[in-house]
Design a protein around this motif. Structure first.
Motif, PDB file in Angstrom:
ATOM      1  N   LEU A 137     -13.365  -2.028  21.820  1.00 44.91           N
ATOM      2  CA  LEU A 137     -12.823  -0.897  21.078  1.00 44.91           C
ATOM      3  C   LEU A 137     -13.837   0.231  20.957  1.00 44.91           C
ATOM      4  CD1 LEU A 137     -11.132  -2.802  18.109  1.00 44.91           C
ATOM      5  CD2 LEU A 137     -10.159  -2.233  20.335  1.00 44.91           C
ATOM      6  N   HIS A 139     -14.453   3.650  18.497  1.00 42.09           N
ATOM      7  CA  HIS A 139     -13.998   4.387  17.319  1.00 42.09           C
ATOM      8  C   HIS A 139     -13.804   5.858  17.680  1.00 42.09           C
ATOM      9  CE1 HIS A 139     -14.174   6.314  13.319  1.00 42.09           C
ATOM     10  NE2 HIS A 139     -13.592   5.191  12.919  1.00 42.09           N
ATOM     11  N   VAL A 162      -9.680   3.581  18.385  1.00 45.65           N
ATOM     12  CA  VAL A 162      -9.093   3.160  17.109  1.00 45.65           C
ATOM     13  C   VAL A 162      -9.645   3.996  15.960  1.00 45.65           C
ATOM     14  CG1 VAL A 162      -8.737   0.790  17.915  1.00 45.65           C
ATOM     15  CG2 VAL A 162     -10.878   1.392  16.750  1.00 45.65           C
ATOM     16  N   ASP A 163      -8.899   3.956  14.835  1.00 45.19           N
ATOM     17  CA  ASP A 163      -9.345   4.657  13.623  1.00 45.19           C
ATOM     18  C   ASP A 163     -10.107   3.689  12.718  1.00 45.19           C
ATOM     19  OD1 ASP A 163      -7.421   3.049  12.416  1.00 45.19           O
ATOM     20  OD2 ASP A 163      -5.981   4.677  12.146  1.00 45.19           O
ATOM     21  N   ASP A 164     -10.337   4.103  11.482  1.00 45.11           N
ATOM     22  CA  ASP A 164     -11.120   3.279  10.546  1.00 45.11           C
ATOM     23  C   ASP A 164     -10.459   1.946  10.227  1.00 45.11           C
ATOM     24  OD1 ASP A 164     -12.994   5.269  10.436  1.00 45.11           O
ATOM     25  OD2 ASP A 164     -12.318   6.098   8.522  1.00 45.11           O
ATOM     26  N   ASP A 165      -9.155   1.869  10.404  1.00 43.71           N
ATOM     27  CA  ASP A 165      -8.422   0.636  10.129  1.00 43.71           C
ATOM     28  C   ASP A 165      -8.146  -0.174  11.390  1.00 43.71           C
ATOM     29  OD1 ASP A 165      -8.176   1.109   7.322  1.00 43.71           O
ATOM     30  OD2 ASP A 165      -6.616   2.593   7.780  1.00 43.71           O
ATOM     31  N   ALA A 166      -8.823   0.204  12.478  1.00 40.58           N
ATOM     32  CA  ALA A 166      -8.670  -0.471  13.773  1.00 40.58           C
ATOM     33  C   ALA A 166      -7.272  -0.319  14.355  1.00 40.58           C
ATOM     34  CB  ALA A 166      -9.050  -1.954  13.673  1.00 40.58           C
ATOM     35  N   ASN A 167      -6.563   0.731  13.954  1.00 42.89           N
ATOM     36  CA  ASN A 167      -5.266   1.033  14.552  1.00 42.89           C
ATOM     37  C   ASN A 167      -5.461   1.844  15.827  1.00 42.89           C
ATOM     38  OD1 ASN A 167      -3.681  -0.122  12.418  1.00 42.89           O
ATOM     39  ND2 ASN A 167      -4.149   1.687  11.173  1.00 42.89           N
ATOM     40  N   LEU A 168      -4.671   1.543  16.830  1.00 43.84           N
ATOM     41  CA  LEU A 168      -4.764   2.275  18.086  1.00 43.84           C
ATOM     42  C   LEU A 168      -4.302   3.714  17.886  1.00 43.84           C
ATOM     43  CD1 LEU A 168      -5.237   2.085  21.223  1.00 43.84           C
ATOM     44  CD2 LEU A 168      -2.775   1.684  21.402  1.00 43.84           C
ATOM     45  N   ARG A 261       0.066  -4.502  22.693  1.00 46.72           N
ATOM     46  CA  ARG A 261       0.260  -4.636  21.257  1.00 46.72           C
ATOM     47  C   ARG A 261       1.214  -5.790  20.966  1.00 46.72           C
ATOM     48  NH1 ARG A 261       5.139  -1.890  20.282  1.00 46.72           N
ATOM     49  NH2 ARG A 261       5.781  -0.578  22.023  1.00 46.72           N
ATOM     50  N   ASN A 266       0.117  -4.156  16.355  1.00 43.32           N
ATOM     51  CA  ASN A 266      -1.335  -4.287  16.373  1.00 43.32           C
ATOM     52  C   ASN A 266      -1.841  -4.323  17.806  1.00 43.32           C
ATOM     53  OD1 ASN A 266      -1.662  -4.564  13.494  1.00 43.32           O
ATOM     54  ND2 ASN A 266      -0.903  -6.669  13.695  1.00 43.32           N
TER      55      ASN A 266
END
Length: 282
Positions: A137, A139, A162-168, A261, A266
């Motif tokens: 990943l 960031h 991904v963002d801070d919440d590990a979302n794509l 996903r 996710n």
């Protein structure tokens, strides 16, 4: 599978006649939007393979004889696609020259040819069955320079962002990085001594040149974050989707990889075209 290499290969491929230079190879790659070229002698006999990867690994060499891979894998047009897939898996190469009994180049085969076969045969095994590589990943705040260094070291040309919440939130590729380098195509070609002709260069072709210019420190990769250059809301595939659906997306989008996903949306993996070659394993 009973299909032969001759059934899926690109027939009468572009070849480079030796002796030649690195720039001769690059000009063909740019003009024809390809990343690998069989090298032949004046009698059209196969000598080896020159790819973009080989040029990157020896950026200071100019003569094709010193850059090309004489030991690059080859295959007969009468071999099965299963044998070809095994060669790809073992050698980690992306181009195989197809040669006849007289050592003449009659075709070339790449993972893209296998994607088309997977789609044609509607291979329905789930995508998750073929995931082989760890998912690395990036960031969204990571500097582009850092990502390009990752690409150079790992030889993986695309990463999920991904963002801070590990979302794509996106995908970043070497193409996206170079688009942000804002190098004019005529400037890039002239710096490598490749004059433009009546054919306009395609982006995919120019990418061959841009990486070389970076290696030679003739262009600067921006320091901006990945979020400024990434492809947002990228195409993805569900882990339970049939393999042929993933192959179709790769073909349509001209991708060699797809984020995978699950049913909860996710990110669970990255699927690469070479992963799908497991379909052809005996």
């Amino acid at each position: 599978m009973n299909e032969k290499i001759s059934d899926i290969m690109t027939k009468n491929p572009i070849v480079l006649v030796a002796p030649a230079t690195r720039n001769d190879a690059l000009k063909l790659m740019v003009k024809h939007n390809i990343t690998g070229i069989p090298v032949v002698d004046e009698n059209k006999k196969y000598l080896g393979m020159i790819t973009r990867r080989d040029i990157f690994e020896k950026p200071k060499e100019d003569q094709i004889a010193l850059v090309m891979r004489e030991d690059a894998p080859t295959i007969s047009p009468d071999s099965t696609v299963t044998i070809g897939a095994e060669i790809f898996r073992k050698t980690k190469r992306r181009h195989i020259a197809v040669i006849d009994e007289k050592k003449r180049v009659v075709g070339i085969v790449t993972p893209y040819d296998y994607l088309k076969l997977i789609y044609q045969k509607k291979i329905s095994d789930p995508v998750e069955k073929f995931i082989n590589n760890p998912c690395i990943l990036v960031h969204q705040s990571t500097p582009l320079k850092v990502v390009f260094r990752m690409i150079t070291l790992t030889k993986i040309n695309a990463y999920p962002v991904v963002d801070d919440d590990a979302n794509l939130v996106g995908v970043i590729t070497d193409r996206d990085i170079f688009e942000n380098a804002k190098v004019e195509t005529n400037e890039a070609s002239s710096q490598l001594g490749i004059g433009e002709d009546e054919d306009s260069w395609t982006w995919e072709g120019m990418r061959n040149i841009l990486k070389i210019l970076y290696v030679e420190e003739k262009i600067e990769v921006p320091k901006s974050p990945v979020s400024k250059a990434m492809v947002k809301d990228p195409a993805t595939v569900l882990n339970k989707s049939p393999a042929y659906k993933a192959a179709k997306i790769m073909i349509d989008e001209n991708f060699s990889q797809l984020p995978v996903r699950d049913s909860y949306d996710n990110l669970v993996a990255m699927l690469y075209d070479t992963d799908l070659l497991e379909i052809f394993k005996e």
